[in-house]
Design an enzyme around this catalytic site. Structure first.
Site, PDB file in Angstrom:
ATOM      1  N   GLU A 102     -23.526  39.922 -51.280  1.00 41.39           N
ATOM      2  CA  GLU A 102     -24.291  41.138 -51.275  1.00 41.39           C
ATOM      3  C   GLU A 102     -24.149  41.756 -52.860  1.00 41.39           C
ATOM      4  OE1 GLU A 102     -26.018  43.527 -50.092  1.00 41.39           O
ATOM      5  OE2 GLU A 102     -26.188  43.484 -47.758  1.00 41.39           O
ATOM      6  N   ASP A 103     -24.895  42.591 -53.404  1.00 43.74           N
ATOM      7  CA  ASP A 103     -24.451  43.417 -54.570  1.00 43.74           C
ATOM      8  C   ASP A 103     -23.627  44.557 -54.361  1.00 43.74           C
ATOM      9  OD1 ASP A 103     -26.384  44.900 -53.011  1.00 43.74           O
ATOM     10  OD2 ASP A 103     -27.628  45.245 -54.721  1.00 43.74           O
ATOM     11  N   ASP A 106     -22.670  49.757 -49.223  1.00 41.25           N
ATOM     12  CA  ASP A 106     -22.632  51.245 -49.278  1.00 41.25           C
ATOM     13  C   ASP A 106     -22.389  51.815 -47.913  1.00 41.25           C
ATOM     14  OD1 ASP A 106     -23.060  53.960 -49.986  1.00 41.25           O
ATOM     15  OD2 ASP A 106     -25.453  53.726 -50.301  1.00 41.25           O
ATOM     16  N   PHE A 155     -23.686  56.504 -57.519  1.00 43.86           N
ATOM     17  CA  PHE A 155     -24.797  55.810 -57.801  1.00 43.86           C
ATOM     18  C   PHE A 155     -24.518  54.937 -59.225  1.00 43.86           C
ATOM     19  CE2 PHE A 155     -29.212  54.340 -59.059  1.00 43.86           C
ATOM     20  CZ  PHE A 155     -29.562  53.831 -57.715  1.00 43.86           C
ATOM     21  N   ARG A 168     -31.977  46.163 -63.763  1.00 48.41           N
ATOM     22  CA  ARG A 168     -31.298  45.102 -63.265  1.00 48.41           C
ATOM     23  C   ARG A 168     -30.910  44.160 -64.326  1.00 48.41           C
ATOM     24  NH1 ARG A 168     -32.332  45.113 -57.954  1.00 48.41           N
ATOM     25  NH2 ARG A 168     -34.429  45.663 -57.065  1.00 48.41           N
TER      26      ARG A 168
HETATM   27  P1  5GP Z   1     -26.217  49.918 -47.272  1.00 51.61           P
HETATM   28  O1  5GP Z   1     -27.126  49.068 -46.183  1.00 51.61           O
HETATM   29  O2  5GP Z   1     -24.898  49.203 -47.307  1.00 51.61           O
HETATM   30  O3  5GP Z   1     -26.010  51.354 -47.111  1.00 51.61           O
HETATM   31  O4  5GP Z   1     -26.758  49.697 -48.621  1.00 51.61           O
HETATM   32  C1  5GP Z   1     -27.107  48.434 -49.266  1.00 51.61           C
HETATM   33  C2  5GP Z   1     -28.105  48.379 -50.315  1.00 51.61           C
HETATM   34  O5  5GP Z   1     -28.454  49.950 -50.901  1.00 51.61           O
HETATM   35  C3  5GP Z   1     -27.614  47.754 -51.144  1.00 51.61           C
HETATM   36  O6  5GP Z   1     -27.855  46.264 -51.095  1.00 51.61           O
HETATM   37  C4  5GP Z   1     -28.369  48.044 -52.481  1.00 51.61           C
HETATM   38  O7  5GP Z   1     -29.569  47.607 -52.671  1.00 51.61           O
HETATM   39  C5  5GP Z   1     -28.584  49.621 -52.383  1.00 51.61           C
HETATM   40  N1  5GP Z   1     -27.485  50.721 -52.704  1.00 51.61           N
HETATM   41  C6  5GP Z   1     -26.342  50.962 -52.343  1.00 51.61           C
HETATM   42  N2  5GP Z   1     -25.880  51.687 -52.911  1.00 51.61           N
HETATM   43  C7  5GP Z   1     -26.300  51.617 -54.255  1.00 51.61           C
HETATM   44  C8  5GP Z   1     -26.044  52.034 -55.597  1.00 51.61           C
HETATM   45  O8  5GP Z   1     -24.976  52.747 -55.975  1.00 51.61           O
HETATM   46  N3  5GP Z   1     -26.966  51.643 -56.606  1.00 51.61           N
HETATM   47  C9  5GP Z   1     -28.000  50.981 -56.357  1.00 51.61           C
HETATM   48  N4  5GP Z   1     -28.652  50.439 -57.347  1.00 51.61           N
HETATM   49  N5  5GP Z   1     -28.260  50.326 -55.230  1.00 51.61           N
HETATM   50  C10 5GP Z   1     -27.312  50.756 -54.054  1.00 51.61           C
END
Ligand code: 5GP
Length: 181
Positions: A102-103, A106, A155, A168
């Site tokens: 995963e990147d 969150d 963010f 990106r």
């Molecule tokens: P989650 O399901 O854990 O809330 O979010 C996962 C996805 O939300 C990540 O794979 C990413 O694509 C996006 N995301 C969450 N936080 C950020 C952030 O700070 N910046 C960006 N660009 N994408 C985020």
């Protein structure tokens, strides 16, 4: 590294590429220690993880495969709270070790849903590797197995992470500036 602006928002330099590469190597050696004899399948979660996955995958030298999956839960700068599968897994993972790449974790919603869906395919084990983890945002109690950086709930863009598809390709990571009104 200088301040940059996307879609009228200011971002500050946060993590340099050299630091990222150092942490990617550390995580690669932890994965090698734990999974080096498993012939694992790395599963890159598109789109954001493609750059991290490419660097991580090239930092391990044991037998392994990589595949790609795509979920969507973000619109602009906030999670929609709803996770949709856009590109699914075609390989069999029965009896295999799967390392989700995963990147960013969150809320943890995307990764939790992915893990639950992979579990129904009877893998040997599932590990989660993430470039960034926001421990204060996690609503699912999910703790990744491998983390390059723990970060605050702000963010981030760059090194694969986007703002509405842009940024990106930045080699370094940037954080939303406090100066935005
Ligand atoms: P989650 O399901 O854990 O809330 O979010 C996962 C996805 O939300 C990540 O794979 C990413 O694509 C996006 N995301 C969450 N936080 C950020 C952030 O700070 N910046 C960006 N660009 N994408 C985020």
């Amino acid at each position: 590294m200088e301040h940059i602006s996307y879609k009228g928002l200011e971002f500050e330099p946060y993590i340099k590429n050299e630091e990222i590469q150092k942490e990617v190597k550390r995580v690669a050696s932890e994965i090698t220690r734990d999974c080096g004899n498993e012939k694992p399948l790395f599963l890159c979660v598109l789109n954001g993880a493609f750059i991290f996955a490419a660097d991580l995958f090239r930092s391990v030298d044991f037998e392994s495969e990589i595949s790609f999956i795509r979920y969507k839960s973000y619109s602009g700068m906030s999670s929609t709270g709803e996770v949709k599968e856009v590109l699914g897994l075609t390989e069999s993972i029965e009896g295999r070790t799967v390392i989700i790449v995963e990147d960013i974790v969150d809320t943890g919603l995307t990764a939790t849903q992915l893990i639950e869906s992979l579990k129904t395919k009877n893998p040997k084990q599932i590990k989660l590797a993430t470039l960034l983890f926001k421990p204060d945002s996690s609503t699912c109690g999910l703790v990744p197995d491998y983390v390059c950086f723990n970060i605050p709930s702000k963010f981030i863009i760059g090194y694969g992470l986007d703002l509405d598809g842009l940024a990106r390709n930045l080699p370094d990571i940037y954080i939303l500036s406090k100066d935005n009104k």
